[in-house]
Design an enzyme around this catalytic site. Structure first.
Site, PDB file in Angstrom:
ATOM      1  N   HIS A   1      30.807  33.752  45.129  1.00  0.00           N
ATOM      2  CA  HIS A   1      31.383  34.850  44.078  1.00  0.00           C
ATOM      3  C   HIS A   1      31.884  35.831  45.129  1.00  0.00           C
ATOM      4  O   HIS A   1      31.895  36.936  44.531  1.00  0.00           O
ATOM      5  CB  HIS A   1      30.075  35.197  43.375  1.00  0.00           C
TER       6      HIS A   1
ATOM      7  N   ASN B   1      42.753  27.899  39.832  1.00  0.00           N
ATOM      8  CA  ASN B   1      41.235  27.525  40.014  1.00  0.00           C
ATOM      9  C   ASN B   1      41.127  26.164  39.635  1.00  0.00           C
ATOM     10  O   ASN B   1      41.081  25.799  38.498  1.00  0.00           O
ATOM     11  CB  ASN B   1      40.644  28.572  39.390  1.00  0.00           C
TER      12      ASN B   1
ATOM     13  N   GLU C   1      38.418  38.054  39.001  1.00  0.00           N
ATOM     14  CA  GLU C   1      38.547  37.179  40.518  1.00  0.00           C
ATOM     15  C   GLU C   1      40.073  36.893  40.551  1.00  0.00           C
ATOM     16  O   GLU C   1      40.584  36.708  41.748  1.00  0.00           O
ATOM     17  CB  GLU C   1      37.725  35.985  40.403  1.00  0.00           C
TER      18      GLU C   1
END
Ligand code: ADP
Length: 402
Positions: free
Chosen positions: A182, A10, A386
């Site tokens: 999201h 990320n 996530e």
């Protein structure tokens, strides 16, 4: 032995978060963070999950290339380096996939070009995500790199929910529409909520409330998103830590015309100096609750405004879905702040919503129901994950022939 590991990256503008997972049983092998990239005070924190050992490196890390090299050295020290034949793929979080990317996608030149074309609608995020992908490709050109988009889960929204009521030609020319964000979290949490109810995702309607520093709600019908609260950018919708969420767009003109503020100043105001922070000077819900307990009226008002907006979205998504099987809280505030959960559904028995005080007070990191037995609509807490979702989607795409 077939390759079963996935590295999840990320990449932000000055940080890279990473996790290495073994997808045979979805276990985490290593987690880490490189922060303050490009500064003198960069830091890498690496944890080998198996041993629990954490190592820290302090000192300048010039760019994303150096960051990836540093983290791959740390992984190598644990015997799980990037050159390992057991690594199946690298999964990258990409914030904006526009309408083009509806699914996780193996990265090639055309994909890079399209992510680049989306920079005007995601100027803060897509450039950093791209840098992360390019750097990883240079390090392991032979390995599949998979882009997993925050917007993808929301591409199923019908036009009625996705379009703003503005001139269609202008909207299309500048790609102005509601994309939502999201999505990886909303996908994971809505699916996990269905599992918690013992039902298939296709058979349930769920309202997901992702309440972190950024916050968004989504209405999910039978596993597909039909509405979400963030829009062209992550500014729309709920009251957030520092973002305003919904405001009359005329506030922007007014502050420029009457307040003499520049466009950039208004941008900063709405994104960085609004929300809970703008209302009371704190954006951490823990601190706000502490202040409320001490009788602080500013903090109490900020909390009330936050809750009022949240309840409006619950009601709106109830109407969008028609019937709702579960309302699900997730992310930092949603998973931890029992008071927020209680206030969000207080008095909504007419919609079948209630929380059981004892269940709501339990602190746990597992998915759980907090509604009373026999409630018409379940209320649940589902910790989001996530990274696991990115790894799962990545592995589903490339892992079969590992
Ligand atoms: P993001 O990923 O958007 O940065 P998180 O999902 O990690 O945010 O949520 C961070 C927020 O969660 C914090 O700003 C804080 O308001 C809230 N939070 C974390 N722990 C608690 C807690 N125990 N009680 C209330 N709020 C909490």
């Amino acid at each position: 032995m077939s390759a079963t590991r996935v590295l999840v990256l990320n990449s932000g503008s000055s940080s890279v978060k990473y996790q290495l997972l073994d997808m045979r049983d979805a276990t985490r092998l290593a987690v880490g963070l490189v922060e303050r990239i490009g500064e003198q005070t960069s830091r890498l924190t690496h944890t080998c999950v198996g041993t629990g050992a954490t190592r820290e490196q302090n000192g300048p890390i010039a760019d994303h290339d150096a960051a990836l090299k540093a983290l791959s050295e740390e992984l190598a020290r644990d015997g799980v380096g990037l050159d390992s034949p057991e690594l199946a793929a690298i999964g990258h979080r990409v914030v904006h996939g526009g309408m083009f990317f509806t699914e996780p996608t193996v990265v090639d030149d055309a994909v890079l070009t399209e992510i680049e074309r989306l920079i005007p609608v995601a100027p803060l995020h897509n450039p950093a995500n791209l840098t992360g992908i390019r750097t990883a490709m240079a390090l392991r050109p032979d390995l599949p790199q998979v882009a997993v988009f925050d917007t993808a889960f929301h591409t199923t929204m019908p036009e009625a929910a996705a379009r703003y009521a503005i001139d269609v030609k202008i909207a299309d020319r500048y790609r102005v529409r509601r994309y939502g964000f999201h999505g990886t979290s909303h996908a994971y949490v809505s699916r996990t909520a269905a599992k918690l109810l013992g039902r298939a995702p296709e058979d349930v309607n769920v309202i997901v409330l992702h309440l972190g520093n950024g916050a968004s709600a989504s209405a999910v019908r039978g596993g597909r998103c039909v509405d979400t609260s963030m829009g062209l950018t992550p500014l729309e919708g709920l009251v957030m830590g520092t973002r305003s969420g919904d405001v009359d767009p005329a506030v922007v003109f007014h502050l420029q015309r009457v307040g003499g503020m520049s466009m950039d100043e208004v941008d900063t105001l709405l994104n960085k100096r609004s929300g809970l922070f703008g209302l009371c000077g704190d954006n951490d819900m823990r601190e706000i609750q502490r202040r409320i307990d001490e009788g602080d009226r500013e903090a109490a008002l900020a909390f009330d405004i936050y809750i009022h907006r949240l309840r409006k979205y619950i009601g709106a998504y109830y109407a969008v879905l028609g019937t709702v099987d579960a309302v699900v809280f997730t992310a930092g505030v949603g998973e931890n702040a029992a008071r927020v959960r209680e206030a969000a559904v207080a008095g909504l028995e007419g919609l079948g919503l209630a929380v059981d005080a004892e269940r709501n007070a339990v602190r746990a990191d597992r998915a759980r129901l907090i509604s009373p037995d026999g409630a018409r609509t379940a209320v649940a807490v589902v910790p989001t994950d996530e990274e696991l979702e990115i790894a799962t989607q990545t592995y589903a795409l490339v892992g079969k022939d590992g």
